[in-house]
Design an enzyme around this catalytic site. Structure first.
Site, short mmCIF file in Angstrom:
data_model
loop_
_atom_site.label_atom_id
_atom_site.label_comp_id
_atom_site.label_asym_id
_atom_site.label_seq_id
_atom_site.Cartn_x
_atom_site.Cartn_y
_atom_site.Cartn_z
N SER A 9 0.84 -1.20 0.00
CA SER A 9 0.00 0.00 0.00
C SER A 9 0.87 1.24 0.00
CB SER A 9 -0.89 0.02 1.24
OG SER A 9 -1.44 1.32 1.38
N HIS A 34 -1.04 -1.37 -4.30
CA HIS A 34 -2.33 -1.12 -3.66
C HIS A 34 -2.48 0.39 -3.45
CE1 HIS A 34 -5.79 -2.46 -1.21
NE2 HIS A 34 -5.49 -1.47 -0.39
N ASP A 36 -4.79 3.22 -1.98
CA ASP A 36 -5.89 3.48 -1.05
C ASP A 36 -6.48 4.85 -1.33
OD1 ASP A 36 -6.13 1.18 0.73
OD2 ASP A 36 -4.09 1.66 1.34
N MET A 38 -9.26 7.50 -0.39
CA MET A 38 -10.15 7.84 0.73
C MET A 38 -10.72 9.23 0.53
SD MET A 38 -7.84 6.47 3.89
CE MET A 38 -7.04 4.87 3.86
N HIS A 67 -8.20 0.52 -4.28
CA HIS A 67 -9.16 0.27 -3.20
C HIS A 67 -9.93 1.57 -2.93
CE1 HIS A 67 -9.64 -0.87 1.37
NE2 HIS A 67 -10.79 -0.81 0.73
N MET A 69 -12.33 3.75 -1.09
CA MET A 69 -13.07 3.96 0.17
C MET A 69 -13.78 5.30 0.03
SD MET A 69 -10.08 2.53 2.64
CE MET A 69 -8.86 2.70 1.33
N MET A 138 -11.16 -6.80 4.92
CA MET A 138 -10.48 -5.81 5.76
C MET A 138 -10.21 -6.41 7.13
SD MET A 138 -10.08 -3.22 3.83
CE MET A 138 -9.24 -2.27 5.11
N ASP A 176 -6.34 -7.04 3.98
CA ASP A 176 -5.81 -5.67 4.08
C ASP A 176 -5.91 -5.12 5.50
OD1 ASP A 176 -5.07 -3.05 3.58
OD2 ASP A 176 -6.82 -2.56 2.34
C1 DX5 Z 1 -6.63 0.98 5.50
C2 DX5 Z 1 -6.04 0.69 4.14
C3 DX5 Z 1 -4.89 -0.28 4.14
C4 DX5 Z 1 -3.72 0.13 4.97
C5 DX5 Z 1 -2.71 -0.97 5.07
O1 DX5 Z 1 -7.78 1.74 5.32
O2 DX5 Z 1 -7.04 0.14 3.30
O3 DX5 Z 1 -4.50 -0.58 2.83
O4 DX5 Z 1 -3.11 1.24 4.48
O5 DX5 Z 1 -1.66 -0.49 5.83
P1 DX5 Z 1 -1.03 -1.28 7.05
O6 DX5 Z 1 -0.31 -2.44 6.44
O7 DX5 Z 1 -0.13 -0.27 7.66
O8 DX5 Z 1 -2.14 -1.70 7.95
ZN ZN Z 2 -6.54 -0.75 1.30
#
Ligand code: DX5
Ligand code: ZN
Length: 219
Positions: A9, A34, A36, A38, A67, A69, A138, A176
């Site tokens: 990520s 990956h 993320d 948000m 991903h 969110m 998750m 994840d």
């Molecule tokens: C959380 C994200 C993850 C996260 C993973 O909302 O979807 O992808 O960043 O990071 P670590 O490995 O630090 O938990």
């Molecule tokens: Zn993620």
């Protein structure tokens, strides 16, 4: 022996150097990247969107595992497809119709991912499993990197893996959140074949990406 893939990520990368961080991940043996996304609404944190993903696309050819969110997600799927996502993963809570959003992702010839929060039950996606390429389980509440792995989800991974075998389906099981060198084997043995990792990949062993990616694949 089953092949394990690591999807680091970039949430834990240096955001001022994302292009070179992605190159470093590729050289370190990452199977995919990956990303993320948000929105400060579906989750209480804000990251990057399509223009950044589009610009990062030219740094590597390895798949972008995006991903989302964000809510409502449906009307933005096209933007992420156009930006160069290879896998588009959405949360069922973020759309009025999971079926329609799955079709929308498919429409752009992208791989369909559906993500389940720690408190979201497998039943929510069970009848759509034959239309899904990847289920993202998750193991933390989404929003932030560096959280503690919720070990209850191991049972959910096992249940999903059993359904996959019973129904002879082919989807990937990706996990994840909070994955480290002590729980990665449990996650793999429970049935996952793709592990997401931010903190462990970027911070362990003084940031030796190659070593960390390799170690996470051991089981
Ligand atoms: C959380 C994200 C993850 C996260 C993973 O909302 O979807 O992808 O960043 O990071 P670590 O490995 O630090 O938990
Ligand atoms: Zn993620």
């Amino acid at each position: 022996m089953k092949k394990i893939k690591i999807s680091p990520s970039i949430l834990s990368a240096d955001f001022s150097q994302l292009g070179s961080e992605i190159k470093r991940l590729e050289e370190g043996g990452a199977d995919m990247i990956h990303v993320d996304v948000m929105d400060g609404h579906f989750v209480p944190n804000l990251t990057i969107g399509p223009p950044v993903i589009k610009n990062l696309r030219k740094y590597t050819n390895i798949p972008f595992d995006v991903h989302l969110m964000i809510s409502p997600v449906h009307k933005y799927i096209k933007d992420y497809a156009d930006a160069g996502a290879d896998i588009i993963t959405i949360h069922p809570e973020a759309t009025d119709s999971l079926e329609d959003s799955i079709k929308e992702i498919r429409n752009y010839k992208k791989k369909v991912g559906v993500s389940l929060n720690p408190d979201t039950k497998l039943e929510v996606i069970e009848k759509n499993l034959d239309k899904i390429d990847l289920v993202l389980i998750m193991s933390v509440h989404p929003g932030f990197g560096g959280q503690k792995f919720i070990s209850d989800v191991l049972n959910k991974i096992k249940d999903l893996s059993n359904i996959k075998k019973e129904r002879k389906l082919e989807f990937d099981i990706e996990v994840d959140g909070g994955i480290n060198f002590s729980n990665s084997k449990d996650v793999i043995n429970a049935g996952a074949n793709i592990l997401v990792s931010g903190t462990t990949v970027f911070r362990e062993n003084n940031g030796d990406l190659k070593k960390n990616i390799k170690t996470l694949k051991l089981f």
